[in-house]
Design a protein around this motif. Sequence first.
Motif, PDB file in Angstrom:
ATOM      1  N   ALA A   1      -1.931  11.381 -13.140  1.00 35.44           N
ATOM      2  CA  ALA A   1      -0.652  11.820 -13.686  1.00 35.44           C
ATOM      3  C   ALA A   1      -0.423  11.292 -15.098  1.00 35.44           C
ATOM      4  N   ALA A   2      -1.457  11.363 -15.949  1.00 35.78           N
ATOM      5  CA  ALA A   2      -1.334  10.895 -17.333  1.00 35.78           C
ATOM      6  C   ALA A   2      -0.256  11.700 -18.063  1.00 35.78           C
ATOM      7  N   ARG A   3       0.494  11.018 -18.897  1.00 37.04           N
ATOM      8  CA  ARG A   3       1.598  11.651 -19.630  1.00 37.04           C
ATOM      9  C   ARG A   3       1.364  11.459 -21.122  1.00 37.04           C
ATOM     10  N   ILE A   4       1.440  12.574 -21.875  1.00 35.43           N
ATOM     11  CA  ILE A   4       1.138  12.568 -23.305  1.00 35.43           C
ATOM     12  C   ILE A   4       2.334  13.104 -24.078  1.00 35.43           C
ATOM     13  N   LEU A   5       2.641  12.468 -25.196  1.00 33.93           N
ATOM     14  CA  LEU A   5       3.653  12.953 -26.122  1.00 33.93           C
ATOM     15  C   LEU A   5       2.956  13.399 -27.402  1.00 33.93           C
ATOM     16  N   ILE A   6       3.230  14.625 -27.839  1.00 34.31           N
ATOM     17  CA  ILE A   6       2.681  15.152 -29.081  1.00 34.31           C
ATOM     18  C   ILE A   6       3.826  15.399 -30.043  1.00 34.31           C
ATOM     19  N   GLY A   7       3.775  14.761 -31.197  1.00 35.76           N
ATOM     20  CA  GLY A   7       4.768  14.981 -32.229  1.00 35.76           C
ATOM     21  C   GLY A   7       4.250  15.967 -33.248  1.00 35.76           C
TER      22      GLY A   7
ATOM     23  N   ASP B   1       1.083   7.576 -21.729  1.00 37.29           N
ATOM     24  CA  ASP B   1      -0.271   7.023 -21.776  1.00 37.29           C
ATOM     25  C   ASP B   1      -0.904   7.258 -23.144  1.00 37.29           C
ATOM     26  N   ALA B   2      -0.443   8.284 -23.847  1.00 36.49           N
ATOM     27  CA  ALA B   2      -0.932   8.554 -25.198  1.00 36.49           C
ATOM     28  C   ALA B   2       0.168   9.222 -26.000  1.00 36.49           C
ATOM     29  N   ILE B   3       0.241   8.859 -27.275  1.00 37.49           N
ATOM     30  CA  ILE B   3       1.159   9.486 -28.222  1.00 37.49           C
ATOM     31  C   ILE B   3       0.328  10.006 -29.381  1.00 37.49           C
ATOM     32  N   LEU B   4       0.488  11.279 -29.704  1.00 39.31           N
ATOM     33  CA  LEU B   4      -0.272  11.919 -30.777  1.00 39.31           C
ATOM     34  C   LEU B   4       0.699  12.365 -31.852  1.00 39.31           C
TER      35      LEU B   4
ATOM     36  N   PRO C   1       0.871   0.054 -20.958  1.00 37.61           N
ATOM     37  CA  PRO C   1      -0.250  -0.854 -21.273  1.00 37.61           C
ATOM     38  C   PRO C   1      -1.588  -0.107 -21.231  1.00 37.61           C
ATOM     39  N   GLY C   2      -2.411  -0.337 -22.251  1.00 35.74           N
ATOM     40  CA  GLY C   2      -3.694   0.335 -22.346  1.00 35.74           C
ATOM     41  C   GLY C   2      -3.610   1.720 -22.941  1.00 35.74           C
ATOM     42  N   GLY C   3      -2.399   2.180 -23.262  1.00 38.32           N
ATOM     43  CA  GLY C   3      -2.226   3.503 -23.856  1.00 38.32           C
ATOM     44  C   GLY C   3      -2.577   3.500 -25.323  1.00 38.32           C
ATOM     45  N   GLY C   4      -2.659   4.698 -25.897  1.00 39.31           N
ATOM     46  CA  GLY C   4      -3.098   4.804 -27.282  1.00 39.31           C
ATOM     47  C   GLY C   4      -2.215   5.683 -28.138  1.00 39.31           C
ATOM     48  N   LEU C   5      -2.080   5.286 -29.390  1.00 38.70           N
ATOM     49  CA  LEU C   5      -1.393   6.074 -30.414  1.00 38.70           C
ATOM     50  C   LEU C   5      -2.446   6.669 -31.333  1.00 38.70           C
ATOM     51  N   ALA C   6      -2.477   7.989 -31.452  1.00 41.83           N
ATOM     52  CA  ALA C   6      -3.412   8.667 -32.349  1.00 41.83           C
ATOM     53  C   ALA C   6      -2.610   9.323 -33.464  1.00 41.83           C
ATOM     54  N   VAL C   7      -3.007   9.047 -34.706  1.00 44.58           N
ATOM     55  CA  VAL C   7      -2.271   9.532 -35.876  1.00 44.58           C
ATOM     56  C   VAL C   7      -3.202  10.337 -36.771  1.00 44.58           C
ATOM     57  N   TRP C   8      -2.800  11.561 -37.104  1.00 43.70           N
ATOM     58  CA  TRP C   8      -3.571  12.443 -37.993  1.00 43.70           C
ATOM     59  C   TRP C   8      -3.111  12.255 -39.420  1.00 43.70           C
TER      60      TRP C   8
END
Length: 240
Positions: free
Chosen positions: A61-67, A137-140, A173-180
């Motif tokens: 059930a991974a949850r991702i936010l995309i900005g 779990d991840a923010i993009l 915890p252990g999640g990641g932020l990815a920035v373009w």
Amino acid sequence: MIPWELIDSAQAPGGGELCLYRRGREYSIQVNGNELMNSRVHGSEEALAELACARIADRPAARILIGGMGMGYTTAAALRRLGADGRVVVAELVPAVVEWNRGPLADLAGFPLDDGRVTVREQDVALVLRSEHLAYDAILLDVDNGPEAMTHRGNEWLYSRTGLEASFAALRPGGGLAVWSAGPDRTFTERLRRAGFQVHEVRVPARGKALGGRQHTIWLGVRGPETTGSVTQHRKPALG
């Protein structure tokens, strides 16, 4: 040469005009005459999702936010890496961009907004980050032109120390932020570290691995399982 055809326009955040153009099967989103995105150049947008999702693909059930919605390529790439129980929240400030992705741009990335795992929020991603804690779990972030905000000075908050700390707090915890970003920025790398992230900087082809050409920058900042923020980290995270 087929001329560009104006399909639609909308007010850009902070003033100016955001325009959608078409030339044959090619689409371009521009603001005040500057191109933000082209449908022929989306390899780095897909890499943004692939790098971030590689770390969390096995999480239930991974949850991702995309900005930033763009043309839907980042959302589609994230969906390909998620399981059936994964969820993607897309925050897009300009309602017209959402309409374009449900209309003329929908088929470019394979109709990602029709996927039941996707929720669209027509609001500033900054508001989402300020209101949620340990939620993703991840923010993009693919907003504006990266840390060097070009279309709206208000976007600078996302890439400030305060904004990065908000992203840190919104991650599990252990999640990641990815920035373009369109290009590298040494000061931003250090800013990520000071916000508590373990940082890895990657250069990726703008048009995809097989096509080469110019490159864009992606930062992957990882929230360690035991870090609490605002602590400089020096270890490079694993990408897989």
